[in-house]
Design a protein around this motif. Structure first.
Motif, PDB file in Angstrom:
ATOM      1  N   UNK A 106       0.791  -1.225   0.000  1.00 57.83           N
ATOM      2  CA  UNK A 106       0.000   0.000   0.000  1.00 57.83           C
ATOM      3  C   UNK A 106       0.826   1.280   0.000  1.00 57.83           C
ATOM      4  N   UNK A 107       2.044   1.227   0.512  1.00 60.18           N
ATOM      5  CA  UNK A 107       2.854   2.445   0.565  1.00 60.18           C
ATOM      6  C   UNK A 107       3.259   2.962  -0.793  1.00 60.18           C
ATOM      7  N   UNK A 108       3.347   2.088  -1.797  1.00 62.61           N
ATOM      8  CA  UNK A 108       3.794   2.517  -3.121  1.00 62.61           C
ATOM      9  C   UNK A 108       2.750   3.368  -3.836  1.00 62.61           C
ATOM     10  N   UNK A 109       1.497   2.910  -4.007  1.00 62.55           N
ATOM     11  CA  UNK A 109       0.518   3.791  -4.644  1.00 62.55           C
ATOM     12  C   UNK A 109       0.219   5.049  -3.838  1.00 62.55           C
ATOM     13  N   UNK A 110       0.454   5.001  -2.532  1.00 59.39           N
ATOM     14  CA  UNK A 110       0.184   6.179  -1.704  1.00 59.39           C
ATOM     15  C   UNK A 110       1.357   7.161  -1.680  1.00 59.39           C
ATOM     16  N   UNK A 111       2.460   6.792  -2.287  1.00 65.13           N
ATOM     17  CA  UNK A 111       3.585   7.714  -2.419  1.00 65.13           C
ATOM     18  C   UNK A 111       4.379   7.934  -1.161  1.00 65.13           C
ATOM     19  N   UNK A 112       4.439   6.939  -0.281  1.00 64.05           N
ATOM     20  CA  UNK A 112       5.201   7.095   0.946  1.00 64.05           C
ATOM     21  C   UNK A 112       6.697   6.984   0.690  1.00 64.05           C
ATOM     22  N   UNK A 113       7.457   7.625   1.552  1.00 64.47           N
ATOM     23  CA  UNK A 113       8.914   7.506   1.516  1.00 64.47           C
ATOM     24  C   UNK A 113       9.297   6.133   2.062  1.00 64.47           C
ATOM     25  N   UNK A 114       9.938   5.281   1.247  1.00 66.28           N
ATOM     26  CA  UNK A 114      10.278   3.932   1.717  1.00 66.28           C
ATOM     27  C   UNK A 114      11.153   3.923   2.967  1.00 66.28           C
ATOM     28  N   UNK A 115      12.057   4.894   3.083  1.00 68.15           N
ATOM     29  CA  UNK A 115      12.931   4.931   4.253  1.00 68.15           C
ATOM     30  C   UNK A 115      12.144   5.262   5.517  1.00 68.15           C
ATOM     31  N   UNK A 116      11.208   6.205   5.418  1.00 66.86           N
ATOM     32  CA  UNK A 116      10.387   6.554   6.576  1.00 66.86           C
ATOM     33  C   UNK A 116       9.483   5.395   6.989  1.00 66.86           C
TER      34      UNK A 116
END
Length: 348
Positions: free
Chosen positions: A308-318
């Motif tokens: 889910x973090x990818x389509x939502x544009x989250x920072x992978x490191x955070x």
């Protein structure tokens, strides 16, 4: 976990119109406070005058332009349905739906208006809960969820996906749900820390476990501490609310034993299980096959978190602390699934 740069900003006038439509022309919104901590929708606390309630909660879904995972379609409609079905069970503290606006003519997303429940979420209040109170509250939570699992439906799957009532068995529906998440990973180029073919082989080898589930049950599937409210009543803490039922579906009730032990094993929570088993009744207990199915649902939730973090544009490191825990639990659940005792007649 918000959709960055895509949140709609409703004006006070829009909220006032919704309140007036559903609570009466004399009801007025005097204040509108955005609540933090939500992972998908915009959430606001409305202060009211001229209504039966002094406060209400308004949730607004993301606009149609936001990229979604397959299961995330029409989640507020799912949530409203969950509260309607769950309200038939006495003693389960759920918000009451006050009104909905799902035509998307007056706003660029769905809107759900519901009662405001007192209390703080357990995650925030954790450090203030005395150790002597924790086991009692965990037992109470287990009992509440066990009572909720007496609500049965007509078919398996997500309410907004057209699967309930189609007659498909749980094995077929759940494997399709899992396949959808893996398809979403490919669609959004989400990096997964495992070999997909090996994962699917393991699930397929143990899919016979799912055939034990024949009755569709109302499942919340997001019962982590942040969605459980606690409040002091008559001098002691009580569970005052179960909220954010956006991920709900009709399925195996044991799927709700995943998020209360988020990234852990519910077998270690004796107090919760004592309350849960007592509410399920008739000497209910968890056996090896049951825990094997729970492991499957742990894998499913971990996959959602990883994708889910990818389509939502989250920072992978955070996001790494969360995804690292999800990855570790996925592999732990796979190991638990491997150790599930086969059927006497062989795995089908």
């Amino acid at each position: 976990m918000s959709h960055r740069g895509t949140r709609s900003t409703p004006e006070l006038a829009g909220a006032a119109a919704l309140v007036s439509r559903h609570l009466g022309t004399g009801a007025r919104v005097t204040d509108m406070e955005r609540l933090t901590g939500g992972t998908f929708n915009d959430v606001y606390r409305l202060t009211l005058e001229g209504a039966e309630q002094s406060a209400a909660v308004l949730k607004i879904s993301p606009p149609p332009s936001v990229p979604l995972m397959t299961y995330e379609r029409d989640l507020l409609r799912t949530e409203a349905g969950f509260y309607a079905h769950g309200s038939t069970v006495e003693g389960v503290p759920l918000p009451r739906v006050l009104g909905t606006d799902f035509d998307r003519k007056s706003a660029d997303g769905d809107r759900l208006l519901m009662t405001h429940l007192d209390g703080r979420d357990w995650h925030t209040a954790r450090s203030t809960i005395p150790a002597c109170e924790r086991d009692r509250l965990r037992c109470d939570l287990g009992r509440i969820i066990g009572e909720l699992h007496h609500v049965q439906g007509v078919g398996f799957g997500y309410p907004q996906h057209g699967t309930p009532g189609t007659g498909s068995p749980w094995r077929t529906v759940f494997l399709a749900m899992l396949s959808d998440v893996l398809h979403d990973a490919r669609t959004y180029n989400a990096r997964l820390p495992f070999d997909e073919d090996r994962l699917l082989r393991t699930i397929d080898q143990k899919a016979w476990l799912l055939d034990d589930v024949t009755v569709p049950t109302l499942v919340h599937f997001d019962l982590w501490d942040g969605n459980v409210l606690v409040a002091e009543r008559e001098g002691r803490l009580e569970i005052s609310g179960i909220i954010d039922a956006e991920r709900a579906f009709w399925g195996d009730p044991l799927a709700d034993l995943v998020s209360p032990a988020l990234f852990g094993d519910i077998s270690d929570d004796e107090a919760f299980l004592a309350g849960y088993c007592s509410a399920r009744g008739r000497g209910f207990r968890l056996g090896d096959h049951d825990l094997g199915r729970v492991a499957m649902y742990r894998i499913y939730l971990a996959l959602i978190v990883l994708v889910e973090g990818t389509p939502r544009g989250y920072d992978p490191d955070e996001r790494a602390p969360l995804t690292d825990r999800a990855t570790a639990d996925l592999f732990a659940a796979l190991d638990r699934l491997h150790r599930t005792v086969p059927q006497a007649t062989g795995e089908a």
